[in-house]
Design a protein around this motif. Structure first.
Motif, PDB file in Angstrom:
ATOM      1  N   LEU A 106       1.044  -1.451  -0.278  1.00 57.41           N
ATOM      2  CA  LEU A 106       0.148   0.000  -0.092  1.00 57.41           C
ATOM      3  C   LEU A 106       0.673   1.308  -0.485  1.00 57.41           C
ATOM      4  O   LEU A 106       1.984   1.078   0.670  1.00 57.41           O
ATOM      5  CB  LEU A 106      -0.830   0.424   1.130  1.00 57.41           C
ATOM      6  CG  LEU A 106      -1.909   1.205   1.448  1.00 57.41           C
ATOM      7  CD1 LEU A 106      -3.176   0.456   1.877  1.00 57.41           C
ATOM      8  CD2 LEU A 106      -1.077   2.089   1.932  1.00 57.41           C
ATOM      9  N   VAL A 107       0.834   2.574  -0.481  1.00 56.83           N
ATOM     10  CA  VAL A 107       1.286   3.537  -0.302  1.00 56.83           C
ATOM     11  C   VAL A 107       0.465   4.699  -0.663  1.00 56.83           C
ATOM     12  O   VAL A 107      -1.024   4.423  -1.026  1.00 56.83           O
ATOM     13  CB  VAL A 107       1.783   3.905  -1.912  1.00 56.83           C
ATOM     14  CG1 VAL A 107       3.694   2.533  -2.117  1.00 56.83           C
ATOM     15  CG2 VAL A 107       1.146   3.150  -3.647  1.00 56.83           C
ATOM     16  N   ARG A 114       4.696   2.563  -8.745  1.00 57.17           N
ATOM     17  CA  ARG A 114       3.418   2.001  -9.127  1.00 57.17           C
ATOM     18  C   ARG A 114       3.603   0.321  -9.430  1.00 57.17           C
ATOM     19  O   ARG A 114       2.537   0.011  -9.872  1.00 57.17           O
ATOM     20  CB  ARG A 114       3.111   2.408 -11.157  1.00 57.17           C
ATOM     21  CG  ARG A 114       2.790   4.380 -10.592  1.00 57.17           C
ATOM     22  CD  ARG A 114       1.643   4.003 -10.198  1.00 57.17           C
ATOM     23  NE  ARG A 114       1.591   5.894  -9.833  1.00 57.17           N
ATOM     24  CZ  ARG A 114       0.155   6.377 -10.174  1.00 57.17           C
ATOM     25  NH1 ARG A 114      -1.067   5.524  -9.747  1.00 57.17           N
ATOM     26  NH2 ARG A 114       0.416   7.788  -9.685  1.00 57.17           N
ATOM     27  N   THR A 115       4.899  -0.408  -9.088  1.00 53.82           N
ATOM     28  CA  THR A 115       4.787  -1.647  -8.853  1.00 53.82           C
ATOM     29  C   THR A 115       5.831  -2.229  -8.315  1.00 53.82           C
ATOM     30  O   THR A 115       6.705  -1.204  -8.052  1.00 53.82           O
ATOM     31  CB  THR A 115       5.116  -1.843 -10.521  1.00 53.82           C
ATOM     32  OG1 THR A 115       7.243  -1.401 -10.328  1.00 53.82           O
ATOM     33  CG2 THR A 115       5.357  -1.047 -12.252  1.00 53.82           C
ATOM     34  N   VAL A 119       9.418  -1.207  -5.304  1.00 53.00           N
ATOM     35  CA  VAL A 119       9.477  -0.150  -3.773  1.00 53.00           C
ATOM     36  C   VAL A 119      10.977  -0.894  -2.891  1.00 53.00           C
ATOM     37  O   VAL A 119      11.014  -0.713  -2.100  1.00 53.00           O
ATOM     38  CB  VAL A 119       8.382  -2.061  -3.217  1.00 53.00           C
ATOM     39  CG1 VAL A 119       8.588  -2.156  -1.939  1.00 53.00           C
ATOM     40  CG2 VAL A 119       7.248  -1.856  -3.468  1.00 53.00           C
ATOM     41  N   ASP A 120      11.221  -2.035  -3.894  1.00 46.74           N
ATOM     42  CA  ASP A 120      13.412  -2.346  -2.988  1.00 46.74           C
ATOM     43  C   ASP A 120      13.776  -1.142  -3.735  1.00 46.74           C
ATOM     44  O   ASP A 120      15.156  -1.771  -4.186  1.00 46.74           O
ATOM     45  CB  ASP A 120      13.432  -3.737  -3.612  1.00 46.74           C
ATOM     46  CG  ASP A 120      14.706  -4.374  -2.408  1.00 46.74           C
ATOM     47  OD1 ASP A 120      14.690  -3.809  -1.868  1.00 46.74           O
ATOM     48  OD2 ASP A 120      14.709  -5.441  -2.668  1.00 46.74           O
ATOM     49  N   ARG A 121      14.178  -0.323  -3.389  1.00 51.13           N
ATOM     50  CA  ARG A 121      15.240   1.005  -2.852  1.00 51.13           C
ATOM     51  C   ARG A 121      14.964   1.217  -2.245  1.00 51.13           C
ATOM     52  O   ARG A 121      15.106   1.683  -0.941  1.00 51.13           O
ATOM     53  CB  ARG A 121      14.742   2.152  -3.883  1.00 51.13           C
ATOM     54  CG  ARG A 121      13.671   1.389  -5.549  1.00 51.13           C
ATOM     55  CD  ARG A 121      15.170   1.619  -6.543  1.00 51.13           C
ATOM     56  NE  ARG A 121      13.963   1.363  -7.991  1.00 51.13           N
ATOM     57  CZ  ARG A 121      13.495   0.427  -8.331  1.00 51.13           C
ATOM     58  NH1 ARG A 121      13.637  -0.869  -7.986  1.00 51.13           N
ATOM     59  NH2 ARG A 121      13.689  -0.147  -9.363  1.00 51.13           N
ATOM     60  N   GLU A 190      -0.676  -5.874  -7.845  1.00 53.65           N
ATOM     61  CA  GLU A 190       0.239  -7.278  -7.589  1.00 53.65           C
ATOM     62  C   GLU A 190      -0.228  -7.343  -6.451  1.00 53.65           C
ATOM     63  O   GLU A 190       0.532  -6.630  -6.019  1.00 53.65           O
ATOM     64  CB  GLU A 190       1.015  -7.660  -8.909  1.00 53.65           C
ATOM     65  CG  GLU A 190       1.878  -7.152  -8.637  1.00 53.65           C
ATOM     66  CD  GLU A 190       3.071  -6.868  -9.877  1.00 53.65           C
ATOM     67  OE1 GLU A 190       3.320  -8.086  -9.792  1.00 53.65           O
ATOM     68  OE2 GLU A 190       4.267  -6.343 -10.191  1.00 53.65           O
ATOM     69  N   ARG A 191      -0.326  -8.796  -5.752  1.00 57.64           N
ATOM     70  CA  ARG A 191       0.560  -9.044  -4.808  1.00 57.64           C
ATOM     71  C   ARG A 191       2.373  -9.632  -4.791  1.00 57.64           C
ATOM     72  O   ARG A 191       2.777  -9.598  -5.808  1.00 57.64           O
ATOM     73  CB  ARG A 191      -0.533 -10.861  -4.664  1.00 57.64           C
ATOM     74  CG  ARG A 191      -0.128 -11.821  -5.233  1.00 57.64           C
ATOM     75  CD  ARG A 191      -0.820 -12.648  -5.384  1.00 57.64           C
ATOM     76  NE  ARG A 191      -0.407 -14.147  -5.778  1.00 57.64           N
ATOM     77  CZ  ARG A 191      -1.003 -15.166  -6.256  1.00 57.64           C
ATOM     78  NH1 ARG A 191      -2.526 -15.145  -6.101  1.00 57.64           N
ATOM     79  NH2 ARG A 191      -0.327 -15.658  -7.106  1.00 57.64           N
TER      80      ARG A 191
END
Length: 244
Positions: A106-107, A114-115, A119-121, A190-191
């Motif tokens: 969630l954002v 968007r994808t 997230v992994d940054r 997407e999950r």
């Protein structure tokens, strides 16, 4: 499914069946607002298994998955209801899953994320429920993002908001409910994982006990018991796991 006395004894060293219940996953367990009594799919399965053993049931209730897992690992409970994870499997023998649940991110609406891949940054902080299945999973999978652990799964979104974090991770239904109460939030499309909810018992109880619990779960799926419990408790979005 007849259960021999030796196996009953393996599950009931304290003289009754102690079932560890995690209230941190509202899909599977909740508490009545008026009576404080726990209810849900996990409780229904615990009662059915105690009836099968023909023993008294004691519900040992916790607010978080981590506490619930520890109770079974430390043998303060005889069975529990958890997401399958290799770390938990060091001390707990799991059945096959009985329910499948999706984990989502969630954002905020104005987030550039968007994808899932975004997230992994290194500049992203991800809120998770301490000790939850998705905490364990993301701890292994995320290489750059920082994980921030909320006290429990139901407090993930509040932690995300209070600390102005970039991402919240959790069970899809919990995040959707929180997003409905708080405008300006959205789930990604997407999950990031499928959470496989299973029953478990301490490995020290022996192979026959573990096999008995596995057979019970398969019977509960095949008979429609799990599907009926999900329907009875109004659970949407979780599915009965396939037979093993």
């Amino acid at each position: 499914m007849k259960i021999e006395p030796a196996i009953v004894s393996a599950f009931t060293g304290a003289g009754k069946l102690r079932a560890s219940i995690n209230l941190g996953n509202p899909i599977l367990a909740n508490k009545h607002a008026d009576t404080g009594e726990p209810f849900g799919v996990s409780i229904d399965l615990a009662r059915a298994f105690a009836k099968r053993l023909d023993v008294e049931l004691e519900l040992v209730v916790f607010d978080t998955a981590g506490q619930s897992v520890e109770a079974v690992s430390d043998e303060r409970a005889d069975i529990g209801f958890f997401a399958i994870d290799p770390k938990r499997g060091e001390k707990i023998e799991f059945t096959a899953p009985y329910v499948l649940i999706e984990g989502f991110y969630l954002v905020r609406d104005d987030s550039p994320i968007r994808t899932n891949a975004e997230v992994d940054r290194s500049h992203h902080r991800v809120a998770v429920g301490k000790g939850s299945a998705y905490d364990l999973f993301l701890t292994r999978e995320l290489k750059s993002a920082q994980i921030v652990r909320a006290p429990s799964s139901p407090t993930v979104v509040q932690t995300f908001l209070d600390q102005n974090l970039e991402v919240a991770a959790g069970v899809k239904q919990q995040l959707e409910a929180d997003a409905q109460r708080t405008p300006g939030l959205r789930l990604l499309d997407e999950r990031f994982m499928v959470i496989r909810q299973a029953m478990g018992t301490p490995k020290s109880r022996g192979r026959q006990a573990a096999e008995t619990l596995c057979a019970f779960v398969e019977e509960m799926k095949a008979s429609g018991f799990v599907a009926q419990a999900l329907s009875r408790h109004g659970i949407v979005g979780a599915s009965v796991a396939p037979a093993q």
